[in-house]
Design an enzyme around this catalytic site. Structure first.
Site, short mmCIF file in Angstrom:
data_model
loop_
_atom_site.label_atom_id
_atom_site.label_comp_id
_atom_site.label_asym_id
_atom_site.label_seq_id
_atom_site.Cartn_x
_atom_site.Cartn_y
_atom_site.Cartn_z
N LYS A 130 1.18 -1.04 -0.12
CA LYS A 130 -0.40 -0.08 0.04
C LYS A 130 1.17 1.23 -0.42
CE LYS A 130 0.35 1.88 3.37
NZ LYS A 130 1.74 2.40 3.59
N TYR A 215 -4.57 4.09 6.47
CA TYR A 215 -4.98 3.40 6.79
C TYR A 215 -6.26 3.59 7.96
CZ TYR A 215 -0.72 0.52 7.57
OH TYR A 215 0.22 -0.10 6.45
P1 NAD Z 1 12.46 2.06 2.43
O1 NAD Z 1 13.05 2.48 1.83
O2 NAD Z 1 13.10 1.14 4.13
O3 NAD Z 1 12.46 0.53 1.52
C1 NAD Z 1 12.86 0.73 0.01
C2 NAD Z 1 13.63 -0.21 -0.93
O4 NAD Z 1 13.35 0.33 -1.77
C3 NAD Z 1 14.85 -0.17 -0.20
O5 NAD Z 1 14.98 -0.94 -0.39
C4 NAD Z 1 15.77 1.35 -2.11
O6 NAD Z 1 16.85 0.94 -2.14
C5 NAD Z 1 14.83 0.09 -2.27
N1 NAD Z 1 14.09 1.65 -3.71
C6 NAD Z 1 14.74 0.83 -4.71
N2 NAD Z 1 15.02 2.63 -6.19
C7 NAD Z 1 14.52 3.05 -4.69
C8 NAD Z 1 14.62 4.52 -4.94
N3 NAD Z 1 14.37 5.47 -6.23
N4 NAD Z 1 14.33 5.64 -4.47
C9 NAD Z 1 14.56 4.54 -2.97
N5 NAD Z 1 14.76 3.06 -2.58
C10 NAD Z 1 14.64 2.89 -3.52
O7 NAD Z 1 10.63 1.25 2.39
P2 NAD Z 1 9.30 1.06 2.91
O8 NAD Z 1 9.55 1.17 4.39
O9 NAD Z 1 10.32 -1.04 2.98
O10 NAD Z 1 8.61 0.92 2.01
C11 NAD Z 1 8.42 0.17 0.91
C12 NAD Z 1 6.39 0.02 0.93
O11 NAD Z 1 6.01 -0.28 1.85
C13 NAD Z 1 6.32 1.37 0.40
O12 NAD Z 1 5.66 1.16 -0.29
C14 NAD Z 1 5.64 1.48 1.79
O13 NAD Z 1 4.35 2.34 2.42
C15 NAD Z 1 4.82 0.14 2.41
N6 NAD Z 1 4.88 0.08 3.88
C16 NAD Z 1 3.76 -0.85 4.62
C17 NAD Z 1 3.63 -1.55 5.61
C18 NAD Z 1 2.97 -2.26 6.65
O14 NAD Z 1 2.89 -2.28 7.75
N7 NAD Z 1 1.88 -2.68 4.96
C19 NAD Z 1 4.60 -0.99 6.77
C20 NAD Z 1 5.65 -0.29 5.93
C21 NAD Z 1 6.17 -0.14 4.80
#
Ligand code: NAD
Length: 366
Positions: A130, A215
């Site tokens: 999401k 949420y």
């Molecule tokens: P994060 O920044 O921790 O991780 C993002 C990942 O994408 C990293 O591995 C990064 O290297 C990679 N990436 C690839 N291209 C990139 C770019 N151009 N810029 C930045 N990063 C890049 O983020 P996250 O917290 O893991 O979030 C990822 C997704 O998961 C989002 O869509 C977020 O909304 C979702 N999320 C959902 C929940 C949930 O509880 N459902 C919780 C956290 C995150």
């Protein structure tokens, strides 16, 4: 939303009790479906990958990352062969890997559409985080691509597999608090580093609403079981704060539901709250924290008099329930309870919320 099916699943003792056959079976009985995780960041690596240990029908089968050393380390930790490590460039070769059934997109929001569509074209089912995408148009393209490839598309709305939220939904639908009158939810957490992708519009598509306020919106819909007919929103952001040069901090939105229930939601990046309250004409249902990773609490009655212990959810954890749900939908050839269409409904409302805030007007939803 199909509560009765979920109830049946839970009553049947969860996924293990369901049968495997079907015309479109892509798994031999006993074989766990293989997931490739795209994006080894906080959520993909920190939260999802460890959860395969709690799954019955799902296993880690591949990793996709821009960081080869990290991908190799994760692969080694999980006994994945070198052929199951992909970069963003050679990702499409996943088509040739029979170990991978499902691609789980855990990338910044603006990359969800591209990787979902590439995965579908590679013949893989998709679980996408999401918000589903950063626009209605992208969401529709994702749904169309998965349909054209005859692949499943599910959105990572984990609360639909979380015991406390399921218990709250069940009690609201059973009429325990009487006729529903009012819903309220605040979802906010203090955002930090101004340079991160969540605060860059091109990668996030928006601020707190896309990340956390979604949420509150989801809860308004699954707690009432209704679809809003109109929204009114008001944004309040300190644009001199370096974190909020590109995206909104605080946005408040009101949802009008057909039955007359009013939903009042707050989304923010500079306060701390995770709360859901549903008022009926006889009593109330309250959750706090409502949609977090752990520690959920639920009260049903008048004020916080009676705390409820929920019946178990469909999986060992909300993430295991979610991962196994899609695996099972693939095996049984049925639609996930949180499908692409469900993600699209939220995106349509989110676009209306932003429009309402921008134009300072009530926006009627089709
Ligand atoms: P994060 O920044 O921790 O991780 C993002 C990942 O994408 C990293 O591995 C990064 O290297 C990679 N990436 C690839 N291209 C990139 C770019 N151009 N810029 C930045 N990063 C890049 O983020 P996250 O917290 O893991 O979030 C990822 C997704 O998961 C989002 O869509 C977020 O909304 C979702 N999320 C959902 C929940 C949930 O509880 N459902 C919780 C956290 C995150």
């Amino acid at each position: 939303m199909d509560l009765s099916r979920r109830d049946v699943m839970m009553a049947a003792g969860g996924l293990a009790a369901l049968t495997l056959p079907g015309a479109d079976v892509r798994a031999q009985p006993g074989r766990k479906l293989g997931y490739a995780i795209v994006g080894l960041g906080g959520y993909g690596l920190g939260k999802i990958i460890p959860e395969f240990a709690n799954c019955t029908h799902s296993r880690l089968a591949g990793v996709v990352s821009g960081d080869r050393a990290k991908a190799e380390r994760v692969a080694a930790e999980h006994n994945l062969p070198a052929r199951s490590i992909y970069s963003y460039d050679n990702f499409d070769r996943i088509a040739d890997n029979p170990d991978i059934d499902i691609v789980y997109v855990c990338l910044p929001n603006a990359m969800h559409a591209a990787y979902t569509i590439r995965a579908a074209k590679a013949g893989k089912h998709v679980l996408c985080e999401k918000p589903m995408a950063i626009s209605v148009a992208e969401s529709e393209a994702m749904i169309a691509a998965c349909k054209a490839a005859n692949r499943k598309l599910m959105i990572g709305y984990r609360c639909h597999f979380e015991a406390t939220n399921l218990e709250a939904m069940r009690r609201a639908r059973a009429g325990e608090i009487g006729k529903l009158r009012y819903f309220r939810s605040e979802h906010a957490y203090p955002q930090g580093d101004p340079s991160q992708w969540r605060l860059k519009r091109a990668l996030s598509g928006g601020g707190s609403l896309m990340d956390y306020g979604i949420y509150a919106l989801q809860a308004a819909r699954y707690m009432t079981g209704e679809e809003p007919i109109a929204v009114y929103a008001h944004e309040s952001t300190d644009r001199s704060d370096p974190r909020f040069h590109e995206v909104e901090d605080q946005i408040e939105f009101q949802l009008e539901f057909p039955s007359g229930v009013i939903g009042s939601c707050l989304s923010g990046y500079s306060a701390n709250q995770n709360h859901v309250l549903l008022l009926g004409d006889k009593a109330r249902i309250e959750m706090e924290p409502a949609t977090g990773y752990a520690g959920h609490r639920l009260w049903v009655g008048n004020r916080r008099d009676t705390e409820i212990t929920p019946r178990p959810g469909p999986g060992k954890t909300q993430w295991a329930g979610q991962l196994d749900h899609l695996a099972h939908c693939v095996i049984e050839d049925r639609e996930p309870i949180v499908s692409g269409e469900e993600g699209l409904r939220d995106m349509r409302i989110i676009e209306a919320i932003y429009r309402s805030a921008r134009e300072r007007t009530r926006v009627v939803l089709a």
